[in-house]
Design a protein around this motif. Structure first.
Motif, short mmCIF file in Angstrom:
data_model
loop_
_atom_site.label_atom_id
_atom_site.label_comp_id
_atom_site.label_asym_id
_atom_site.label_seq_id
_atom_site.Cartn_x
_atom_site.Cartn_y
_atom_site.Cartn_z
N ARG A 1 18.37 5.52 -0.57
CA ARG A 1 18.84 6.90 -0.40
C ARG A 1 17.69 7.90 -0.36
O ARG A 1 17.90 9.07 -0.03
CB ARG A 1 19.79 7.27 -1.54
N GLY A 2 16.49 7.47 -0.67
CA GLY A 2 15.37 8.38 -0.77
C GLY A 2 14.91 8.94 0.56
O GLY A 2 15.12 8.34 1.62
N LYS A 3 14.25 10.06 0.50
CA LYS A 3 13.65 10.67 1.68
C LYS A 3 12.45 9.85 2.14
O LYS A 3 12.15 9.76 3.34
CB LYS A 3 13.23 12.11 1.35
N TYR A 4 11.74 9.25 1.16
CA TYR A 4 10.56 8.45 1.44
C TYR A 4 10.74 7.05 0.84
O TYR A 4 11.35 6.91 -0.22
CB TYR A 4 9.30 9.10 0.87
N ILE A 5 10.19 6.07 1.52
CA ILE A 5 10.33 4.66 1.11
C ILE A 5 8.99 4.14 0.62
O ILE A 5 7.95 4.38 1.24
CB ILE A 5 10.80 3.79 2.30
N TYR A 6 9.04 3.41 -0.49
CA TYR A 6 7.84 2.72 -0.95
C TYR A 6 8.20 1.30 -1.34
O TYR A 6 9.11 1.07 -2.13
CB TYR A 6 7.20 3.45 -2.15
N PHE A 7 7.49 0.33 -0.76
CA PHE A 7 7.68 -1.09 -1.05
C PHE A 7 6.61 -1.53 -2.04
O PHE A 7 5.41 -1.50 -1.75
CB PHE A 7 7.56 -1.94 0.22
N LEU A 8 7.05 -1.96 -3.23
CA LEU A 8 6.13 -2.42 -4.27
C LEU A 8 6.35 -3.91 -4.51
O LEU A 8 7.48 -4.35 -4.74
CB LEU A 8 6.39 -1.63 -5.56
N ASP A 9 5.28 -4.68 -4.46
CA ASP A 9 5.38 -6.11 -4.76
C ASP A 9 5.50 -6.30 -6.27
O ASP A 9 4.80 -5.65 -7.05
CB ASP A 9 4.17 -6.87 -4.22
N SER A 10 6.35 -7.23 -6.68
CA SER A 10 6.76 -7.32 -8.07
C SER A 10 5.73 -7.96 -9.00
O SER A 10 5.95 -8.01 -10.21
CB SER A 10 8.07 -8.11 -8.17
N ASP A 11 4.61 -8.41 -8.47
CA ASP A 11 3.54 -8.93 -9.33
C ASP A 11 2.34 -7.98 -9.38
O ASP A 11 1.30 -8.31 -9.93
CB ASP A 11 3.10 -10.33 -8.91
N ASP A 12 2.51 -6.78 -8.79
CA ASP A 12 1.44 -5.79 -8.77
C ASP A 12 1.85 -4.54 -9.54
O ASP A 12 2.99 -4.43 -10.01
CB ASP A 12 1.10 -5.43 -7.31
N THR A 13 0.94 -3.58 -9.65
CA THR A 13 1.24 -2.33 -10.36
C THR A 13 0.69 -1.14 -9.57
O THR A 13 -0.15 -1.29 -8.69
CB THR A 13 0.63 -2.32 -11.77
N ILE A 14 1.20 0.05 -9.94
CA ILE A 14 0.75 1.29 -9.32
C ILE A 14 0.26 2.25 -10.39
O ILE A 14 0.65 2.16 -11.55
CB ILE A 14 1.88 1.95 -8.50
N SER A 15 -0.61 3.17 -9.99
CA SER A 15 -1.12 4.15 -10.95
C SER A 15 -0.04 5.17 -11.29
O SER A 15 0.89 5.40 -10.51
CB SER A 15 -2.36 4.86 -10.37
N ASP A 16 -0.18 5.81 -12.44
CA ASP A 16 0.83 6.75 -12.93
C ASP A 16 1.05 7.93 -11.99
O ASP A 16 2.14 8.52 -11.97
CB ASP A 16 0.42 7.29 -14.30
N ASP A 17 0.04 8.28 -11.22
CA ASP A 17 0.12 9.48 -10.37
C ASP A 17 0.33 9.17 -8.90
O ASP A 17 0.12 10.04 -8.04
CB ASP A 17 -1.13 10.35 -10.56
N LEU A 18 0.76 7.95 -8.57
CA LEU A 18 0.97 7.62 -7.16
C LEU A 18 2.05 8.51 -6.53
O LEU A 18 1.82 9.16 -5.52
CB LEU A 18 1.36 6.14 -7.00
N LEU A 19 3.23 8.53 -7.11
CA LEU A 19 4.34 9.24 -6.47
C LEU A 19 4.08 10.74 -6.34
O LEU A 19 4.43 11.34 -5.31
CB LEU A 19 5.64 9.00 -7.24
N ILE A 20 3.49 11.34 -7.34
CA ILE A 20 3.23 12.78 -7.25
C ILE A 20 2.26 13.08 -6.12
O ILE A 20 2.42 14.08 -5.39
CB ILE A 20 2.72 13.36 -8.60
N ASN A 21 1.26 12.24 -5.92
CA ASN A 21 0.31 12.47 -4.84
C ASN A 21 0.91 12.16 -3.47
O ASN A 21 0.60 12.84 -2.49
CB ASN A 21 -0.95 11.64 -5.08
#
Length: 319
Positions: A83-103
């Motif tokens: 339902r989101g305006k933007y799509i992000y595909f994250l692989d389940s064995d990896d991680t993202i930084s705390d400020d990814l979405l805000i940037n």
């Protein structure tokens, strides 16, 4: 419930050791207007239970349980209900930084682009190195202009996409193949999106020994990359010279990738795939008008061009 800004789609399969850490990196986001779509792709371990436990404590989470369809099938399942305006595909064995979405949010809203790319730190068997999606930062670029100069990096989690762009062009993942990111990225860039590269590291890529890209290369790997080449050749590109040059450059890169995969196989698998290799070479020669003289010459002297590419990669410090 208001529409979320981001849909984070996480395919889940046999990652019970890593899934909790991955999910924690999502909940630590400083930007909180998102939904999480966990797609349990028939995982035989405790992953389905972990997904359901996460959903109990995270109201922004949806869980899909399905029979195993592979990474492409899991991503497609999530994309279809996002339902989101933007799509992000994250692989389940990896991680993202705390400020990814805000940037990502600031970049999408400021520059009105279709795709935002960024960098990763890769952890592989005790080694650490960087992976970069782009060369130029601080300006909008067109996908075709990028692909004309250099084949785009095909690691899908290093991009976020405007959903309306993906839906407009019916861009989903081809299922039941390896290297699905290779085909998807080529198709996306050839639709000429507006792209902005952040040029900073927001993704932490855990390159596991048992993953497809690091496991023993078998005949299916080679058959799938050849099928990707044939799929792109079948799609073709007609129009401006810039688009045609981008298309030819991508085909050229994937021809050499197919040869690299072929040479990593054992002799039994090579023997099994010799007719497929010859069929790809013939297809490229037969389509010289669309694919260009350079690609015709490359497949006519494939051994020579493969060795030249390896020398150039070593000179530039690539393995």
């Amino acid at each position: 419930m208001d529409r979320p800004i981001f849909s984070i789609i996480v395919p889940v399969y046999k990652v019970e050791k890593y899934l909790g850490t991955c999910l924690n990196s999502i909940t630590r986001q400083t930007f909180t207007n998102y939904e999480v779509i966990l797609v349990d792709d028939g995982s035989p371990d405790d992953c389905p239970k972990i997904c359901e436990e996460f959903k109990k404590h995270e109201t922004r989470c949806k869980v899909i349980h399905q029979k195993n369809k592979g990474l492409s099938g899991a991503r497609n399942a999530g994309l279809k209900i996002a339902r989101g305006k933007y799509i992000y595909f994250l692989d389940s064995d990896d991680t993202i930084s705390d400020d990814l979405l805000i940037n990502l949010y600031k970049t999408f809203e400021t520059y009105k682009v279709d795709i935002v790319g960024f960098d990763a730190t890769v952890f592989e068997q005790g080694k650490t190195y960087s992976l970069s999606t782009g060369v130029f930062t601080g300006r909008n670029e067109k996908g075709i202009d990028i692909a004309k100069k250099k084949t785009p990096l095909s690691t899908v989690p290093l991009y976020s996409y405007r959903k309306s762009f993906l839906y407009k062009h019916d861009l989903f993942f081809l299922e039941n193949i390896y290297y699905e990111d290779v085909l998807f990225t080529a198709q996306v860039f050839l639709k000429n999106p507006e792209i902005y590269y952040l040029g900073k590291t927001y993704y932490f890529y855990n390159k596991r020994e048992e993953s497809i890209t690091t496991s023993h290369v078998k005949s299916k790997n080679y058959k799938d990359i050849v099928n990707i080449c044939k799929h792109l050749i079948g799609d073709g590109v007609k129009g401006e010279k810039c688009a045609e040059d981008a298309y030819k450059n991508i085909i050229r890169s994937y021809i050499l990738l197919s040869e690299e995969i072929y040479r990593k196989m054992n002799n039994i698998d090579k023997f099994e795939c010799r007719f497929i290799r010859n069929s790809l070479i013939k297809l490229i020669k037969d389509n010289k008008g669309d694919l260009g003289l350079i690609n015709y010459i490359i497949v006519s002297f494939l051994n020579t061009f493969y060795m030249i590419r390896n020398v150039r990669r070593k000179l530039h410090g690539n393995s």
